[in-house]
Write a protein that holds these residues in place. Structure first.
Motif, mmCIF file in Angstrom:
data_model
loop_
_atom_site.group_PDB
_atom_site.id
_atom_site.type_symbol
_atom_site.label_atom_id
_atom_site.label_comp_id
_atom_site.label_asym_id
_atom_site.label_seq_id
_atom_site.Cartn_x
_atom_site.Cartn_y
_atom_site.Cartn_z
ATOM 1 N N ARG A 163 19.559 4.230 -13.603
ATOM 2 C CA ARG A 163 18.166 4.586 -13.322
ATOM 3 C C ARG A 163 17.463 3.357 -12.750
ATOM 4 N NH1 ARG A 163 17.012 9.529 -15.457
ATOM 5 N NH2 ARG A 163 18.241 10.207 -17.268
ATOM 6 N N LEU A 164 16.927 3.497 -11.557
ATOM 7 C CA LEU A 164 16.281 2.359 -10.897
ATOM 8 C C LEU A 164 14.779 2.302 -11.156
ATOM 9 C CD1 LEU A 164 18.187 2.378 -7.493
ATOM 10 C CD2 LEU A 164 18.633 1.012 -9.541
ATOM 11 N N ARG A 165 14.200 3.349 -11.711
ATOM 12 C CA ARG A 165 12.785 3.374 -12.116
ATOM 13 C C ARG A 165 11.883 2.800 -11.022
ATOM 14 N NH1 ARG A 165 13.188 4.774 -17.341
ATOM 15 N NH2 ARG A 165 15.080 4.170 -18.465
ATOM 16 N N GLY A 166 12.122 3.289 -9.811
ATOM 17 C CA GLY A 166 11.441 2.713 -8.654
ATOM 18 C C GLY A 166 9.936 2.863 -8.663
ATOM 19 N N TYR A 167 9.402 3.813 -9.417
ATOM 20 C CA TYR A 167 7.962 4.072 -9.387
ATOM 21 C C TYR A 167 7.309 3.838 -10.749
ATOM 22 C CZ TYR A 167 9.595 6.188 -5.116
ATOM 23 O OH TYR A 167 10.206 6.387 -3.910
ATOM 24 N N ALA A 168 8.049 3.218 -11.658
ATOM 25 C CA ALA A 168 7.511 2.991 -12.998
ATOM 26 C C ALA A 168 6.365 1.980 -12.953
ATOM 27 C CB ALA A 168 8.609 2.493 -13.931
ATOM 28 N N PRO A 169 5.281 2.217 -13.701
ATOM 29 C CA PRO A 169 4.156 1.267 -13.712
ATOM 30 C C PRO A 169 4.577 -0.122 -14.193
ATOM 31 C CG PRO A 169 3.544 3.345 -14.750
ATOM 32 C CD PRO A 169 5.022 3.389 -14.537
ATOM 33 N N THR A 170 5.605 -0.171 -15.019
ATOM 34 C CA THR A 170 6.049 -1.458 -15.563
ATOM 35 C C THR A 170 6.924 -2.233 -14.597
ATOM 36 O OG1 THR A 170 7.878 -0.289 -16.622
ATOM 37 C CG2 THR A 170 5.892 -0.677 -17.942
ATOM 38 N N GLY A 171 7.267 -1.633 -13.466
ATOM 39 C CA GLY A 171 8.076 -2.322 -12.472
ATOM 40 C C GLY A 171 9.440 -1.691 -12.313
ATOM 41 N N ALA A 172 9.948 -1.783 -11.114
ATOM 42 C CA ALA A 172 11.238 -1.181 -10.805
ATOM 43 C C ALA A 172 12.383 -2.080 -11.242
ATOM 44 C CB ALA A 172 11.333 -0.919 -9.300
ATOM 45 N N VAL A 173 13.541 -1.463 -11.431
ATOM 46 C CA VAL A 173 14.778 -2.212 -11.657
ATOM 47 C C VAL A 173 15.208 -2.810 -10.327
ATOM 48 C CG1 VAL A 173 17.207 -1.998 -12.283
ATOM 49 C CG2 VAL A 173 15.464 -0.737 -13.576
ATOM 50 N N ASP A 174 15.390 -4.113 -10.278
ATOM 51 C CA ASP A 174 15.785 -4.707 -9.003
ATOM 52 C C ASP A 174 17.292 -4.616 -8.818
ATOM 53 O OD1 ASP A 174 16.996 -6.843 -10.395
ATOM 54 O OD2 ASP A 174 15.179 -8.060 -10.284
ATOM 55 N N ALA A 175 17.748 -5.020 -7.633
ATOM 56 C CA ALA A 175 19.164 -4.876 -7.296
ATOM 57 C C ALA A 175 20.056 -5.672 -8.235
ATOM 58 C CB ALA A 175 19.392 -5.303 -5.850
ATOM 59 N N ALA A 176 19.628 -6.889 -8.621
ATOM 60 C CA ALA A 176 20.441 -7.719 -9.513
ATOM 61 C C ALA A 176 20.603 -7.048 -10.874
ATOM 62 C CB ALA A 176 19.803 -9.099 -9.661
ATOM 63 N N GLN A 177 19.516 -6.481 -11.406
ATOM 64 C CA GLN A 177 19.602 -5.792 -12.692
ATOM 65 C C GLN A 177 20.499 -4.566 -12.599
ATOM 66 O OE1 GLN A 177 15.322 -5.327 -12.928
ATOM 67 N NE2 GLN A 177 15.233 -6.617 -14.767
ATOM 68 N N ALA A 178 20.400 -3.827 -11.488
ATOM 69 C CA ALA A 178 21.246 -2.652 -11.306
ATOM 70 C C ALA A 178 22.714 -3.047 -11.214
ATOM 71 C CB ALA A 178 20.824 -1.897 -10.054
ATOM 72 N N LEU A 179 22.988 -4.129 -10.496
ATOM 73 C CA LEU A 179 24.370 -4.601 -10.387
ATOM 74 C C LEU A 179 24.937 -4.978 -11.745
ATOM 75 C CD1 LEU A 179 24.473 -6.812 -7.164
ATOM 76 C CD2 LEU A 179 25.914 -4.829 -7.663
ATOM 77 N N GLU A 180 24.146 -5.677 -12.543
ATOM 78 C CA GLU A 180 24.610 -6.063 -13.878
ATOM 79 C C GLU A 180 24.951 -4.833 -14.705
ATOM 80 O OE1 GLU A 180 21.852 -8.599 -15.799
ATOM 81 O OE2 GLU A 180 22.045 -10.232 -14.349
ATOM 82 N N ALA A 181 24.075 -3.817 -14.648
ATOM 83 C CA ALA A 181 24.328 -2.605 -15.418
ATOM 84 C C ALA A 181 25.609 -1.917 -14.958
ATOM 85 C CB ALA A 181 23.142 -1.660 -15.288
ATOM 86 N N LEU A 182 25.824 -1.849 -13.651
ATOM 87 C CA LEU A 182 27.020 -1.192 -13.136
ATOM 88 C C LEU A 182 28.279 -1.991 -13.459
ATOM 89 C CD1 LEU A 182 25.653 0.029 -9.690
ATOM 90 C CD2 LEU A 182 26.253 1.451 -11.658
ATOM 91 N N LEU A 183 28.191 -3.312 -13.397
ATOM 92 C CA LEU A 183 29.355 -4.136 -13.743
ATOM 93 C C LEU A 183 29.718 -3.976 -15.210
ATOM 94 C CD1 LEU A 183 28.613 -7.367 -11.676
ATOM 95 C CD2 LEU A 183 30.539 -5.792 -11.363
ATOM 96 N N ARG A 184 28.724 -3.878 -16.064
ATOM 97 C CA ARG A 184 29.021 -3.633 -17.479
ATOM 98 C C ARG A 184 29.706 -2.277 -17.648
ATOM 99 N NH1 ARG A 184 23.610 -5.683 -17.957
ATOM 100 N NH2 ARG A 184 23.633 -7.814 -18.769
ATOM 101 N N ALA A 185 29.220 -1.274 -16.913
ATOM 102 C CA ALA A 185 29.847 0.037 -16.998
ATOM 103 C C ALA A 185 31.281 0.007 -16.493
ATOM 104 C CB ALA A 185 29.036 1.040 -16.192
ATOM 105 N N LEU A 186 31.562 -0.911 -15.585
ATOM 106 C CA LEU A 186 32.921 -1.063 -15.067
ATOM 107 C C LEU A 186 33.811 -1.881 -15.985
ATOM 108 C CD1 LEU A 186 32.072 -1.650 -11.293
ATOM 109 C CD2 LEU A 186 33.365 0.282 -12.219
#
Length: 694
Positions: free
Chosen positions: A131-154
């Motif tokens: 979930r990239l939460r691109g429109y969340a008032p608290t701020g979107a998940v950036d690419a680095a955070q998304a990569l970390e999450a996907l690498l953990r899933a891998l």
């Protein structure tokens, strides 16, 4: 202090497979890790004293991380599901972005289709979800955070993550490449993206894998060109099915959807057939099993309160609201685009052209077009059909925009829009009446004028309604400019509506309205007021500065002539109609003059004074030509032919009827064209008979 070789690892050393290789050494102590970058390949391992590191075993993998399928049977999305499945197939693009306005069901479609794809065996290597939460008032998940999450899933442990985003991206691509070789294709689902920057590092390099994205924006960039799959609101049957299915899932015996089909149809229309709004409506009904659908429709009938009513809160404090979904997109707009979004709600019709939007903003056309395109990319607006220059906003978005704080120049913007519609419509009306067409900067020919009128008809009729309360004179002029087109094109409902607005506008201005050939809307007896405007001649009266008193006098003279004719007083009727002709001519009112001349011609024709009648009809034709009223001019020509035929001038009669038929055809009136051609044939037969007798 342990020393480990870079590049091959302990297993290679144990096998003795180090011949002819460059040996490089690095030191690591305690729980530190050693990384080697070899092209795009990254390997990591712990020091020998604990092969698996502090965790004591391999990191778990999350290769089946899709949330549950939101709807095993997704109402109304069969076509889009099939299209998306094709995109995810072996011949599809690497990246697909499902895009659409807030609440349209993008995530539901993506998850439903992803589960279908997995079931079909398209992704044996597994699925990843972020979930990239691109429109969340608290701020979107950036690419680095998304990569970390996907690498953990891998299966990459936190301690093994490379230190920089670039290295993480390389490791991500490498892991996916290895899994393509070992287990097959992997599907990565990135939900709720708001920028291409979030996605570029997530694009897999291996052609077997697919990245499926949902976004409220049509995301493209020079380095990111995905396949876009736009998603719109549901059709009416599917919208009703969504609510009915939700009720049946909670209580299979719930009879409301079957018992109240008309109320259910009203609710789906009030929800704009937007899945989020429909889901909230269904939740309100399931929360209160005693609530009738008709009662919910009544609650939603107030447009001003509708967005507030489309809100649901559960016992845990979670809230679902259409307004909140719209807020998240609106807050991301640049100020100039946000202003344009607010102003577009002032357009009274269902869509708006680029030219009309430019009038609204008061800004250059190129700047306005750029703003419209930005709103379309944000899925707050759509260009329908594509590249048409016509823009449409969802009904609920229009309500949302109209409820935002008003701009300081809102009144001026509305005035600019009304003036645009009025000036363009009057120019089209002139072109419509011209024979064969007058040069025009706005419309090169009659076909262009007709095309514009047809495209703008809903806006023009709605503007007449809006101007009735705000600018009555504008309403009168616009209704007059529309009159010939609406009647000629047989838009009877719009004709009736425009006539109703004329009455209201005239009453507001203290003016009495009389309409020749009026329909039921005009059977009301005398209207209050001292003035009179003949509806089909309003534009001429207003443009030439004719006062209501002068029009009253001309009309009364003509009405007196009608009374004399009805009583059989031919001489008095002829004299009175000629007086009316002179009055209208002095006023510079050719359409009124044409009508008086026609009345005179009819009186003379009935009295057997056919040559005089022909003269009156010929002058009526000339007056109508001057007024650019070709439909009336064609009628006068046809009457002229009848008078000429009665006078024995059959050749001239046939020519007049043929010319009338050509004009009727040009004005799109096949019935009267056929009648004129029959009259011409009768005149031709009479001419042949006279020649045979002679």
């Amino acid at each position: 202090m342990e020393r480990e070789p870079y590049g091959l690892g302990p297993e290679a050393d144990a096998a003795g497979d180090r011949r002819d290789r460059v040996q490089q050494w690095a030191e690591a102590s305690d729980d530190a890790r050693v990384y080697q970058a070899a092209g795009n390949q990254y390997f990591s391992w712990p020091a020998p004293r604990n092969v698996w590191g502090p965790g004591g075993g391999p990191a778990p993998r999350a290769l089946a991380s899709l949330p549950p399928d939101p709807a095993p049977a997704l109402a109304g999305r069969e076509e889009r599901t099939a299209a998306l499945l094709k995109h995810l197939g072996p011949e599809g693009p690497a990246v697909t972005v499902v895009t659409g306005l807030p609440g349209v069901g993008k995530t539901a479609l993506a998850l439903h289709t992803a589960h279908r794809a997995v079931g079909l065996g398209l992704f044996p290597g597994g699925t990843l979800f972020v979930r990239l939460r691109g429109y969340a008032p608290t701020g979107a998940v950036d690419a680095a955070q998304a990569l970390e999450a996907l690498l953990r899933a891998l299966g990459v442990r936190d301690a093994d993550l490379p230190p920089t985003p670039e290295e993480q991206a390389a490791l991500y691509r490498s892991e996916l490449a290895r899994r393509a070789a070992d287990g097959g294709a992997v599907l990565i689902v990135a939900d709720d993206a708001s920028s291409a920057g979030q996605l570029v590092p997530l694009v897999p390099a291996h052609p077997a894998h697919r990245l499926l994205v949902t976004s409220r924006d049509a995301l493209t960039a020079p380095d990111f060109r995905p396949r876009l799959l736009p998603l719109g609101e549901l059709d009416a049957p599917s919208a009703a099915a969504l609510i009915a299915t939700a009720l049946a899932e909670v209580d299979p015996g719930d009879p409301r959807a079957g018992d109240e089909p008309e109320a259910l149809e009203r609710v789906t229309a009030q929800c704009g057939r937007l899945p989020l709004a429909l889901t909230i409506a269904a939740a309100l009904l399931t929360y209160d099993p005693g609530l009738r659908i008709a009662d919910l429709a009544h609650e939603l009938s107030d447009a001003g309160r509708r967005l507030g009513e489309l809100r649901y809160e559960d016992g845990d404090g979670r809230a679902f609201a259409v307004r909140t979904a719209f807020d998240l997109s609106y807050r991301r707009l640049r100020e100039s685009d946000a202003r344009l979004f607010r102003l577009l709600s002032l357009n009274p019709g269902p869509d708006v052209s680029t030219e009309a939007a430019t009038a609204l903003t008061g800004r250059p056309a190129r700047e306005t077009r750029a703003g419209l395109a930005a709103l379309a990319r944000a899925c707050l607006l759509g260009e329908h059909p594509p590249r048409s220059g016509r823009w449409r906003m969802h009904d609920l978005l229009r309500l949302y925009a109209s409820g935002l704080p008003a701009d300081r120049d809102e009144r001026e913007a509305r005035g600019r829009l009304m003036r645009y519609y009025l000036s363009a419509c009057e120019a089209a009306d002139v072109q419509l009446r011209a024979d064969p067409g007058l040069p025009s900067d706005r419309f090169p020919d009659r076909a262009a004028a007709l095309a514009w009128l047809e495209a703008e008809r809903p806006n023009l009729v709605a503007t007449v309604a809006l101007a009735t309360a705000q600018e009555p004179q504008t309403a009168l002029r616009l209704a007059a400019a529309l009159s010939v087109y609406l009647r000629q094109s047989r838009h009877l409902h719009d004709t009736h509506a425009a006539d109703e607005y004329v009455v209201a506008a005239a009453l507001r201005g203290g003016t009495r309205v009389v309409l020749k050939g009026a329909g039921p809307a005009w059977q009301r007896g005398p209207l209050p007021g001292d003035g009179v405007i003949v509806h089909s001649a309003v534009s001429g009266a207003v443009q030439r500065g004719v006062t209501p008193e002068e029009l009253v006098q001309a009309r009364k003279t003509k009405e007196r002539g009608q009374r004399e004719r009805t009583r059989g007083h031919v001489s008095e009727a002829v004299a009175t109609f000629r007086e009316a002709v002179d009055t209208y001519r002095l006023l510079g009112h050719p359409r009124g003059e044409g009508r008086a001349q026609e009345a005179l011609g009819l009186t003379l024709h009935e009295a057997g004074r056919h040559a005089e009648a022909a003269t009156a009809y010929a002058q009526a034709f000339g007056a109508y030509r001057e007024a650019y009223d070709l439909l009336a001019a064609a009628t006068a020509l046809d009457h002229l032919g009848l008078a000429l035929g009665a006078a024995g001038r059959h050749a001239e009669a046939a020519a007049a009827h043929i010319r009338a038929a050509v004009l009727f055809r040009g004005q799109g009136d096949p019935a009267r064209e056929a009648a004129a051609r029959r009259n011409a044939e009768q005149a031709a037969r009479a001419l042949r008979g006279r020649r045979a007798d002679g």
